[in-house]
Motif scaffolding. Structure first.
Motif, PDB file in Angstrom:
ATOM      1  N   ILE A 104     -14.879   7.057   9.684  1.00 46.70           N
ATOM      2  CA  ILE A 104     -15.811   8.174   9.869  1.00 46.70           C
ATOM      3  C   ILE A 104     -14.916   9.344  10.281  1.00 46.70           C
ATOM      4  O   ILE A 104     -14.322   9.332  11.364  1.00 46.70           O
ATOM      5  N   ILE A 105     -14.788  10.310   9.369  1.00 45.18           N
ATOM      6  CA  ILE A 105     -13.772  11.353   9.526  1.00 45.18           C
ATOM      7  C   ILE A 105     -14.342  12.589  10.212  1.00 45.18           C
ATOM      8  O   ILE A 105     -15.425  13.067   9.854  1.00 45.18           O
ATOM      9  N   VAL A 106     -13.596  13.091  11.190  1.00 44.18           N
ATOM     10  CA  VAL A 106     -13.978  14.343  11.856  1.00 44.18           C
ATOM     11  C   VAL A 106     -12.869  15.356  11.567  1.00 44.18           C
ATOM     12  O   VAL A 106     -11.884  15.427  12.290  1.00 44.18           O
ATOM     13  N   PRO A 107     -12.984  16.121  10.482  1.00 40.39           N
ATOM     14  CA  PRO A 107     -11.923  17.093  10.210  1.00 40.39           C
ATOM     15  C   PRO A 107     -12.023  18.258  11.199  1.00 40.39           C
ATOM     16  O   PRO A 107     -13.107  18.754  11.481  1.00 40.39           O
ATOM     17  N   LEU A 109     -23.074   3.557  14.797  1.00 38.08           N
ATOM     18  CA  LEU A 109     -22.989   2.092  14.713  1.00 38.08           C
ATOM     19  C   LEU A 109     -23.575   1.595  13.395  1.00 38.08           C
ATOM     20  O   LEU A 109     -23.014   0.715  12.743  1.00 38.08           O
ATOM     21  N   ASP A 110     -24.693   2.202  12.993  1.00 36.05           N
ATOM     22  CA  ASP A 110     -25.336   1.811  11.722  1.00 36.05           C
ATOM     23  C   ASP A 110     -24.392   1.987  10.542  1.00 36.05           C
ATOM     24  O   ASP A 110     -24.266   1.115   9.689  1.00 36.05           O
ATOM     25  N   LEU A 111     -23.733   3.155  10.524  1.00 36.72           N
ATOM     26  CA  LEU A 111     -22.833   3.469   9.400  1.00 36.72           C
ATOM     27  C   LEU A 111     -21.648   2.494   9.392  1.00 36.72           C
ATOM     28  O   LEU A 111     -21.226   2.008   8.339  1.00 36.72           O
ATOM     29  N   LYS A 112     -21.144   2.213  10.593  1.00 35.86           N
ATOM     30  CA  LYS A 112     -20.040   1.252  10.705  1.00 35.86           C
ATOM     31  C   LYS A 112     -20.486  -0.120  10.170  1.00 35.86           C
ATOM     32  O   LYS A 112     -19.750  -0.762   9.417  1.00 35.86           O
ATOM     33  N   ASN A 113     -21.677  -0.540  10.567  1.00 38.51           N
ATOM     34  CA  ASN A 113     -22.178  -1.850  10.126  1.00 38.51           C
ATOM     35  C   ASN A 113     -22.366  -1.925   8.623  1.00 38.51           C
ATOM     36  O   ASN A 113     -22.228  -2.984   8.023  1.00 38.51           O
ATOM     37  N   LYS A 114     -22.691  -0.794   8.040  1.00 45.56           N
ATOM     38  CA  LYS A 114     -22.873  -0.779   6.575  1.00 45.56           C
ATOM     39  C   LYS A 114     -21.523  -0.762   5.859  1.00 45.56           C
ATOM     40  O   LYS A 114     -21.482  -0.800   4.629  1.00 45.56           O
ATOM     41  N   ASN A 115     -20.443  -0.613   6.653  1.00 50.06           N
ATOM     42  CA  ASN A 115     -19.095  -0.590   6.081  1.00 50.06           C
ATOM     43  C   ASN A 115     -18.928   0.570   5.091  1.00 50.06           C
ATOM     44  O   ASN A 115     -18.417   0.390   3.985  1.00 50.06           O
ATOM     45  N   LYS A 116     -19.398   1.748   5.530  1.00 53.32           N
ATOM     46  CA  LYS A 116     -19.306   2.930   4.668  1.00 53.32           C
ATOM     47  C   LYS A 116     -18.523   4.043   5.358  1.00 53.32           C
ATOM     48  O   LYS A 116     -18.581   4.160   6.585  1.00 53.32           O
ATOM     49  N   PRO A 117     -17.827   4.882   4.579  1.00 52.49           N
ATOM     50  CA  PRO A 117     -17.108   6.003   5.203  1.00 52.49           C
ATOM     51  C   PRO A 117     -18.079   7.127   5.572  1.00 52.49           C
ATOM     52  O   PRO A 117     -19.116   7.299   4.919  1.00 52.49           O
ATOM     53  N   GLY A 118     -17.723   7.877   6.608  1.00 52.77           N
ATOM     54  CA  GLY A 118     -18.601   8.964   7.045  1.00 52.77           C
ATOM     55  C   GLY A 118     -17.825  10.260   7.221  1.00 52.77           C
ATOM     56  O   GLY A 118     -16.593  10.279   7.189  1.00 52.77           O
ATOM     57  N   ALA A 136     -23.082  17.184  12.430  1.00 54.46           N
ATOM     58  CA  ALA A 136     -23.858  16.577  11.341  1.00 54.46           C
ATOM     59  C   ALA A 136     -23.092  15.374  10.799  1.00 54.46           C
ATOM     60  O   ALA A 136     -21.955  15.502  10.364  1.00 54.46           O
ATOM     61  N   LEU A 137     -23.728  14.213  10.854  1.00 53.41           N
ATOM     62  CA  LEU A 137     -23.089  12.990  10.348  1.00 53.41           C
ATOM     63  C   LEU A 137     -23.554  12.715   8.915  1.00 53.41           C
ATOM     64  O   LEU A 137     -24.746  12.626   8.638  1.00 53.41           O
ATOM     65  N   HIS A 138     -22.575  12.597   8.010  1.00 49.42           N
ATOM     66  CA  HIS A 138     -22.878  12.303   6.608  1.00 49.42           C
ATOM     67  C   HIS A 138     -22.387  10.930   6.215  1.00 49.42           C
ATOM     68  O   HIS A 138     -21.363  10.459   6.709  1.00 49.42           O
ATOM     69  N   ASP A 139     -23.105  10.313   5.297  1.00 49.44           N
ATOM     70  CA  ASP A 139     -22.622   9.121   4.604  1.00 49.44           C
ATOM     71  C   ASP A 139     -21.789   9.661   3.435  1.00 49.44           C
ATOM     72  O   ASP A 139     -22.337  10.287   2.520  1.00 49.44           O
ATOM     73  N   LEU A 140     -20.476   9.446   3.471  1.00 47.38           N
ATOM     74  CA  LEU A 140     -19.608  10.062   2.452  1.00 47.38           C
ATOM     75  C   LEU A 140     -19.879   9.554   1.036  1.00 47.38           C
ATOM     76  O   LEU A 140     -19.604  10.251   0.064  1.00 47.38           O
TER      77      LEU A 140
END
Lengths: 443, 96
Positions: A75-78, A121-130, A145-149
């Protein structure tokens, strides 16, 4: 996440120049090498699905690191180097690692943050980048703002136009991300900027014969005022896109006169919903068509624009959800409608209510910008015990006009063009710039 | 510079943005508020703002003319040029 669709494209562009940084050219093949290095760096330092802050500006290494982080389902925070509140970004995003680029090397630091935000936590559990993007709002705490990449990357699977461009929009901006991905996936050229001054931008357009300038109205105004277009050959330019803030009509018309062959296109993107496909009526017009299809839907209720988008964020990490139960996002942008076209008047939050009469700053700014001596202007509301709110102005002028006589001239000019309640009760003259790091007026 | 002079300059500046038939006359008969007022409320606010700025330039003092004191007085201090002048002189004295 499997990013083969991006990597395969990069492989196919081989020895074409992908990025130019400080005069040095990097081919797509070299970007791939940097990507492999970044992948190895992450392999030895972080776990999958980590939340990682990345402090960098656009360059071959940071672009490669970005790709490697996506591949690692991070989950990237640029964070761009202009940001002064890095600690709060790390805290709000619950970052577990902080990566800092120093020249061509990366340094990594483990952060002892506890990740307990449900959306993270949800995004991590789905094993998806953010992707976490902070709004550059000038009032209050920036919203994260959190995005599902996977959704944001979807549109880059299709082939698009190959264009050469500069990284005017920053590393941590939705527009910057969009420019980077579009150019990489379509074999275009990205020239990175150091100071983002009008001279630097225009000299690079001339040198590399660049075709696309993604920018802001404030920056366009700067090019016009400094006559930078006279110093450099800008004939390679095909498109200038402008967004991020309302465009004064006067600035748009002036730019079109200077570069009549360049398409001036308004973009409409928000860190909450992504970049919406738009089509300007023509290069002199602020009317634009918003595309309604399976990825973006729009509706207008009480003159306010609402958007529903597949690439919308999951939500804010530090603010209540702005979506209604059907998933519509209230942009707070007031619009006029003409057939299929809309014209953005401005944020309802920027609107100044003068004793019940509404004033949009952009309308007043546009009027005064017609005066040659007005180098820049910012209109805002201030509280007033009699009217509730009144209009005030901050005006950038040359030293010779920095006096009371010039204010008289402004008032005389205003009489012809504006209703009384729209005329600023106070003009604050200054010789300093009115914009911030993002070439956007401070509001 | 005397307060009255400042008022004259302020009215001159204000007149720049007013139509010919709206221009404010610098005269003892000019009424700024009430049923015979020569200007509307937003123009009045603009005039006050200009006066405040000129006072600041001349006296290096920030004053707010529209305040509780102004509202609590029996007779509004903004009635005429005479009353405004007296009111500002009062405010400046208080500041010392």
């Amino acid at each position: 996440m499997n990013i083969d669709f991006i990597i395969n494209k990069i492989i196919s562009f081989k020895d074409n120049i992908a990025v130019v940084t400080e005069g040095k050219e990097y081919t797509f093949k070299q970007i791939l090498d940097e990507y492999k290095k970044a992948k190895y760096f992450l392999e030895t330092n972080v776990n999958e699905n980590s939340i990682i802050s990345l402090l960098a500006d656009f360059n071959p290494q940071s672009i490669a690191m970005f790709l490697a982080l996506i591949e690692k389902n991070a989950i990237i925070v640029p964070i761009s180097n202009t940001i002064k509140t890095i600690d709060s970004y790390i805290k709000v995003s619950q970052s577990e690692f902080f990566i800092n680029q120093e020249k061509n090397n990366f340094k990594i630091k483990k952060i002892n943050n506890i990740v307990n935000h449900k959306m993270l936590l949800d995004l991590k559990n789905k094993n998806k980048p953010g992707l976490i993007l902070f709004s550059s709002g000038t009032t209050g705490e920036p919203k994260a703002a959190l995005h599902d990449l996977t959704y944001l990357l979807e549109k880059f699977k299709k082939d698009g136009k190959k264009l050469s461009t500069v990284t005017f929009l920053l590393f941590d901006h939705i527009g910057g991300f969009n420019t980077m991905m579009h150019t990489l996936c379509n074999g275009g050229l990205i020239v990175t900027l150091k100071t983002r001054s009008a001279d630097e931008v225009c000299s690079l357009i001339e040198k590399y014969k660049l075709e696309l300038l993604p920018t802001s109205p404030t920056f366009i105004n700067l090019i016009i005022l400094n006559k930078t277009y006279e110093k450099y050959d800008l004939s390679s330019l095909k498109i200038i896109t402008y967004g991020t803030e309302p465009m004064p009509e006067s600035t748009l018309k002036a730019m079109h006169k200077i570069l009549p062959n360049v398409i001036l296109k308004q973009t409409y993107g928000l860190s909450e919903v992504g970049i919406m496909p738009t089509k300007s009526e023509n290069s002199e017009s602020l009317w634009m068509k918003l595309r309604n299809d399976e990825t973006f839907q729009t509706k207008i209720v009480d003159d306010i624009l609402y958007i529903k988008s597949k690439s919308a964020m999951i939500g804010y990490l530090n603010a209540p959800s702005p979506f209604d139960e059907d998933g519509w996002f209230n942009t707070k942008d007031k619009v006029l409608v003409k057939g299929d076209y809309v014209k953005i008047l401005g944020r309802t939050t920027d609107l100044i209510n003068v004793g019940g009469q509404k004033v949009y700053p952009i309308e007043v700014e546009s009027v005064f910008l017609d005066l040659e001596e007005v180098l820049d202007i910012r209109i805002y509301g201030v509280n007033n015990p009699i009217m509730g709110k009144v209009v005030e102005a901050e005006v950038k002028v040359n030293e010779e006009n920095n006096n009371r006589e010039f204010i008289k001239k402004l008032r005389k000019f205003a009489k012809e063009k504006l209703e009384t309640y729209k005329i600023p009760v106070k003009f604050n003259l200054t010789t300093k710039d009115l914009y911030g790091d993002r070439f956007k007026k401070k509001r | 510079m005397e307060i009255k002079e400042i008022l004259k300059i302020a009215i001159d500046e204000l007149n720049e943005q007013l139509e010919d038939d709206e221009k404010v006359e610098f005269s003892e008969n000019t009424k700024f508020i009430g049923s015979n007022a020569c200007i509307d409320s937003i123009t009045f606010v603009t005039l006050i703002s200009i006066i405040e700025e000129l006072i600041e330039d001349q006296y290096n003092k920030t004053i707010h003319l529209v305040n509780e004191k102004a509202f609590s007085q029996k007779r509004s201090p903004f009635y005429s040029i005479e009353t405004i002048t007296a009111y500002i002189e009062d405010l400046l004295k208080e500041e010392v």
